[in-house]
Design a protein around this motif. Sequence first.
Motif, PDB file in Angstrom:
ATOM      1  N   ILE A 121       0.835  -1.206   0.000  1.00  0.00           N
ATOM      2  CA  ILE A 121       0.000   0.000   0.000  1.00  0.00           C
ATOM      3  C   ILE A 121       0.871   1.257   0.000  1.00  0.00           C
ATOM      4  O   ILE A 121       0.594   2.221  -0.722  1.00  0.00           O
ATOM      5  CB  ILE A 121      -0.973  -0.010   1.199  1.00  0.00           C
ATOM      6  N   GLY A 122       1.942   1.227   0.780  1.00  0.00           N
ATOM      7  CA  GLY A 122       2.864   2.369   0.805  1.00  0.00           C
ATOM      8  C   GLY A 122       3.502   2.622  -0.548  1.00  0.00           C
ATOM      9  O   GLY A 122       3.621   3.773  -0.993  1.00  0.00           O
ATOM     10  N   ILE A 123       3.896   1.562  -1.228  1.00  0.00           N
ATOM     11  CA  ILE A 123       4.496   1.704  -2.560  1.00  0.00           C
ATOM     12  C   ILE A 123       3.466   2.222  -3.550  1.00  0.00           C
ATOM     13  O   ILE A 123       3.758   3.086  -4.388  1.00  0.00           O
ATOM     14  CB  ILE A 123       5.111   0.375  -3.019  1.00  0.00           C
ATOM     15  N   ALA A 124       2.248   1.716  -3.482  1.00  0.00           N
ATOM     16  CA  ALA A 124       1.196   2.172  -4.390  1.00  0.00           C
ATOM     17  C   ALA A 124       0.878   3.652  -4.164  1.00  0.00           C
ATOM     18  O   ALA A 124       0.726   4.418  -5.130  1.00  0.00           O
ATOM     19  CB  ALA A 124      -0.062   1.328  -4.204  1.00  0.00           C
ATOM     20  N   VAL A 125       0.787   4.080  -2.915  1.00  0.00           N
ATOM     21  CA  VAL A 125       0.514   5.487  -2.617  1.00  0.00           C
ATOM     22  C   VAL A 125       1.672   6.370  -3.093  1.00  0.00           C
ATOM     23  O   VAL A 125       1.454   7.442  -3.683  1.00  0.00           O
ATOM     24  CB  VAL A 125       0.239   5.683  -1.107  1.00  0.00           C
ATOM     25  N   ALA A 126       2.909   5.929  -2.856  1.00  0.00           N
ATOM     26  CA  ALA A 126       4.058   6.713  -3.317  1.00  0.00           C
ATOM     27  C   ALA A 126       4.078   6.806  -4.837  1.00  0.00           C
ATOM     28  O   ALA A 126       4.364   7.870  -5.398  1.00  0.00           O
ATOM     29  CB  ALA A 126       5.353   6.081  -2.807  1.00  0.00           C
ATOM     30  N   GLY A 127       3.767   5.713  -5.529  1.00  0.00           N
ATOM     31  CA  GLY A 127       3.704   5.743  -6.985  1.00  0.00           C
ATOM     32  C   GLY A 127       2.618   6.667  -7.495  1.00  0.00           C
ATOM     33  O   GLY A 127       2.818   7.417  -8.456  1.00  0.00           O
ATOM     34  N   TRP A 128       1.458   6.640  -6.841  1.00  0.00           N
ATOM     35  CA  TRP A 128       0.365   7.521  -7.221  1.00  0.00           C
ATOM     36  C   TRP A 128       0.746   8.983  -7.016  1.00  0.00           C
ATOM     37  O   TRP A 128       0.473   9.829  -7.872  1.00  0.00           O
ATOM     38  CB  TRP A 128      -0.887   7.166  -6.414  1.00  0.00           C
ATOM     39  N   LEU A 129       1.381   9.286  -5.864  1.00  0.00           N
ATOM     40  CA  LEU A 129       1.802  10.661  -5.599  1.00  0.00           C
ATOM     41  C   LEU A 129       2.853  11.129  -6.598  1.00  0.00           C
ATOM     42  O   LEU A 129       2.811  12.275  -7.070  1.00  0.00           O
ATOM     43  CB  LEU A 129       2.338  10.794  -4.173  1.00  0.00           C
ATOM     44  N   MET A 130       3.790  10.258  -6.947  1.00  0.00           N
ATOM     45  CA  MET A 130       4.819  10.636  -7.918  1.00  0.00           C
ATOM     46  C   MET A 130       4.213  10.862  -9.294  1.00  0.00           C
ATOM     47  O   MET A 130       4.598  11.804 -10.004  1.00  0.00           O
ATOM     48  CB  MET A 130       5.913   9.573  -7.961  1.00  0.00           C
ATOM     49  N   ALA A 131       3.265  10.028  -9.699  1.00  0.00           N
ATOM     50  CA  ALA A 131       2.602  10.211 -10.993  1.00  0.00           C
ATOM     51  C   ALA A 131       1.795  11.505 -10.999  1.00  0.00           C
ATOM     52  O   ALA A 131       1.788  12.234 -11.992  1.00  0.00           O
ATOM     53  CB  ALA A 131       1.708   9.017 -11.293  1.00  0.00           C
ATOM     54  N   ARG A 132       1.137  11.798  -9.902  1.00  0.00           N
ATOM     55  CA  ARG A 132       0.360  13.032  -9.800  1.00  0.00           C
ATOM     56  C   ARG A 132       1.260  14.256  -9.863  1.00  0.00           C
ATOM     57  O   ARG A 132       0.929  15.251 -10.524  1.00  0.00           O
ATOM     58  CB  ARG A 132      -0.427  13.014  -8.491  1.00  0.00           C
ATOM     59  N   MET A 133       2.410  14.194  -9.187  1.00  0.00           N
ATOM     60  CA  MET A 133       3.351  15.300  -9.238  1.00  0.00           C
ATOM     61  C   MET A 133       3.936  15.464 -10.633  1.00  0.00           C
ATOM     62  O   MET A 133       4.175  16.595 -11.079  1.00  0.00           O
ATOM     63  CB  MET A 133       4.462  15.096  -8.202  1.00  0.00           C
ATOM     64  N   ALA A 134       4.164  14.375 -11.347  1.00  0.00           N
ATOM     65  CA  ALA A 134       4.695  14.452 -12.713  1.00  0.00           C
ATOM     66  C   ALA A 134       3.661  15.080 -13.656  1.00  0.00           C
ATOM     67  O   ALA A 134       4.034  15.822 -14.564  1.00  0.00           O
ATOM     68  CB  ALA A 134       5.090  13.063 -13.202  1.00  0.00           C
ATOM     69  N   ARG A 135       2.388  14.765 -13.450  1.00  0.00           N
ATOM     70  CA  ARG A 135       1.331  15.350 -14.294  1.00  0.00           C
ATOM     71  C   ARG A 135       1.190  16.846 -14.065  1.00  0.00           C
ATOM     72  O   ARG A 135       0.972  17.609 -15.004  1.00  0.00           O
ATOM     73  CB  ARG A 135      -0.005  14.667 -14.017  1.00  0.00           C
ATOM     74  N   THR A 136       1.277  17.267 -12.820  1.00  0.00           N
ATOM     75  CA  THR A 136       1.092  18.689 -12.514  1.00  0.00           C
ATOM     76  C   THR A 136       2.370  19.497 -12.707  1.00  0.00           C
ATOM     77  O   THR A 136       2.324  20.706 -12.710  1.00  0.00           O
ATOM     78  CB  THR A 136       0.588  18.882 -11.074  1.00  0.00           C
ATOM     79  N   GLY A 137       3.492  18.791 -12.850  1.00  0.00           N
ATOM     80  CA  GLY A 137       4.752  19.481 -13.081  1.00  0.00           C
ATOM     81  C   GLY A 137       5.415  20.014 -11.838  1.00  0.00           C
ATOM     82  O   GLY A 137       6.342  20.803 -11.910  1.00  0.00           O
ATOM     83  N   THR A 138       4.953  19.604 -10.670  1.00  0.00           N
ATOM     84  CA  THR A 138       5.593  20.047  -9.422  1.00  0.00           C
ATOM     85  C   THR A 138       6.692  19.078  -9.047  1.00  0.00           C
ATOM     86  O   THR A 138       6.708  17.928  -9.468  1.00  0.00           O
ATOM     87  CB  THR A 138       4.572  20.124  -8.271  1.00  0.00           C
ATOM     88  N   SER A 139       7.600  19.554  -8.241  1.00  0.00           N
ATOM     89  CA  SER A 139       8.714  18.726  -7.806  1.00  0.00           C
ATOM     90  C   SER A 139       9.005  19.013  -6.346  1.00  0.00           C
ATOM     91  O   SER A 139       8.872  20.144  -5.884  1.00  0.00           O
ATOM     92  CB  SER A 139       9.960  19.020  -8.640  1.00  0.00           C
TER      93      SER A 139
END
Length: 142
Positions: A121-139
């Motif tokens: 679950i932790g890996i899935a949440v981290a992957g989701w957050l990273m994908a969301r940050m990549a879509r919005t262009g934030t770092s």
Amino acid sequence: MAKVATDTITIAHVTFSMAYVAVVVQARLMAVDRTLEEAAMDLGCRPIGVTFDSILPLIAPAMLSGWLLAFTLSLDDLVIASFVSGPESSTLPMVIYSKVRLGITPDVNALAAVIVAIVGIGIAVAGWLMARMARTGTSSSP
């Protein structure tokens, strides 16, 4: 008497893990641009404000990584726990090791499944957050 054994286990694990956390945080501190501190001071920020407003947000990912590394090492470390604990206290690795030596029971399997599920679950949440940050262009890093 159990309080003393718990304190010694905590002190031993903190001492053991501090070296790993220090290496991770020091590596991040070496990469922090010194001019950001100077700019904050030039703009009127006090030294404590520079620490909390400028430096701490920059090293927060390294601190989180260090905490996760320390937690993982502490959860896995049977040797230190068995050396510093008294006869009246035990940690999760000590309980698992004693149960495995006597034969694997369903409660050990259930505990392993829970740990794997939490990590998944932790890996899935981290992957989701990273994908969301990549879509919005934030770092999160400079």
